[in-house]
Scaffold this active site. Structure first.
Site, PDB file in Angstrom:
ATOM      1  N   HIS A   1      -0.666   6.353   5.175  1.00 46.25           N
ATOM      2  CA  HIS A   1       0.692   6.037   5.589  1.00 46.25           C
ATOM      3  C   HIS A   1       1.559   7.263   5.313  1.00 46.25           C
ATOM      4  O   HIS A   1       1.651   7.717   4.166  1.00 46.25           O
ATOM      5  CB  HIS A   1       1.236   4.833   4.825  1.00 46.25           C
TER       6      HIS A   1
ATOM      7  N   ALA B   1       0.800  -1.230   0.000  1.00 49.98           N
ATOM      8  CA  ALA B   1       0.000   0.000   0.000  1.00 49.98           C
ATOM      9  C   ALA B   1       0.830   1.276   0.000  1.00 49.98           C
ATOM     10  O   ALA B   1       0.276   2.363   0.122  1.00 49.98           O
ATOM     11  CB  ALA B   1      -0.931  -0.007   1.207  1.00 49.98           C
TER      12      ALA B   1
ATOM     13  N   ASN C   1       2.366  -4.675   7.495  1.00 49.94           N
ATOM     14  CA  ASN C   1       3.296  -5.244   6.521  1.00 49.94           C
ATOM     15  C   ASN C   1       4.070  -4.146   5.810  1.00 49.94           C
ATOM     16  O   ASN C   1       5.225  -4.331   5.415  1.00 49.94           O
ATOM     17  CB  ASN C   1       2.529  -6.085   5.495  1.00 49.94           C
TER      18      ASN C   1
END
Length: 286
Positions: free
Chosen positions: A239, A126, A198
């Protein structure tokens, strides 16, 4: 024809299958998937993928035959499955595309995945910008790397949490202050939140620099800092990456829409995986 074996056929595998339809429809690629419950997946629709049952064992003849017949193996089943089944794929000489990059945070698994003879390929999932950060790391240009991930509180509830901790997260409502649920290194983060961070281990892999991959990754896992935030106002998972050092200061932000198959999974993961798979397939000796 390139024969691709999927380990897992959940939200990521199903979305990936749709993205790979140009190759599948043309007859260039054939997809198979290993799942725990074939009937349950067939009830949802197999999307033309040939499904095979496996209870998680890596020692039965059927499992070994599937791996031997595959040209590429793609893991999209979670950290636990990646640790259990991934090393056997690499040991059999097959290339493995790893989605659950958090498996590399475990030293024993990392050693097995990197020792060959099969090759390991990492998908960024992502987040992105790895070409720039990787180049800076290879030039010893990074001294600090940090990633802050924000998600809706409900998606961060974990089985190990106390009833009070879980209730506090579920009680967060829009307008409440975000709550930091983890701060530390990627190795600890992936043990506590295996389905959520992850990307942090993927970032450590991208910024490991030069030298022996296992040793370099261990150093990078110590350098990368992770903050996981439960944000009641989060519309999308986000993020934020900050990196600095002799090469300069870098800031990147990624906000990904949820998977059409499962709102708890980022849709960008399957998109990134499809891109990685096409790149790997072009270079694979198949």
């Amino acid at each position: 024809m390139t024969r691709i074996l999927l380990l897992g056929f959940g939200a990521i595998g199903r979305q990936l299958t749709g993205l790979l339809q140009p190759e599948v429809s043309s007859g260039r690629w054939a997809l198979q998937a290993v799942v725990r419950d074939v009937e349950a997946h067939e009830a949802r629709g197999s999307l033309g993928v040939e499904l095979h049952s496996n209870d998680g064992s890596h020692s039965n003849d059927g499992w070994r035959e599937l791996v031997d017949r595959a040209d590429l193996v793609v893991e999209c089943a979670g950290v636990s499955a990646a640790r259990d089944l991934g090393p056997g794929v690499v040991a059999a000489g097959r290339d493995l595309v790893l989605t659950s990059v958090g498996a590399l945070a475990y030293p024993d698994t990392r050693a097995k995945l990197l020792q060959g003879p099969g090759r390991l390929h990492i998908t960024p999932g992502a987040i992105g910008g790895f070409d720039l950060l990787g180049a800076a790391a290879e030039a010893d240009g990074l001294a600090a790397v940090r990633i802050r991930t924000r998600k809706l509180a409900g998606s961060l509830v974990q089985p190990w949490m106390s009833a009070e901790e879980a209730a506090d997260l579920r009680a967060l409502r829009p307008g409440d202050e975000p709550k930091v649920v983890f701060s530390g290194g990627p190795a600890d983060a992936i043990k506590k939140f295996p389905g959520n961070v992850n990307v942090a281990v993927a970032l450590a892999w991208a910024t490991r620099g030069t030298g022996d991959s296992a040793t370099a990754l261990e150093r990078s896992l110590q350098r990368v800092q992770v903050e996981l935030v439960a944000d009641p106002d989060a519309e999308l998972s986000s993020h934020d990456i900050e990196a600095s050092g002799p090469a300069g200061r870098f800031r990147m932000r990624f906000e990904s829409a949820p998977s059409p198959e499962n709102p708890r999974t980022s849709g960008l993961t399957a998109i990134s995986l499809a891109h990685t798979l096409r790149r790997v397939a072009k270079s694979a000796p198949v």
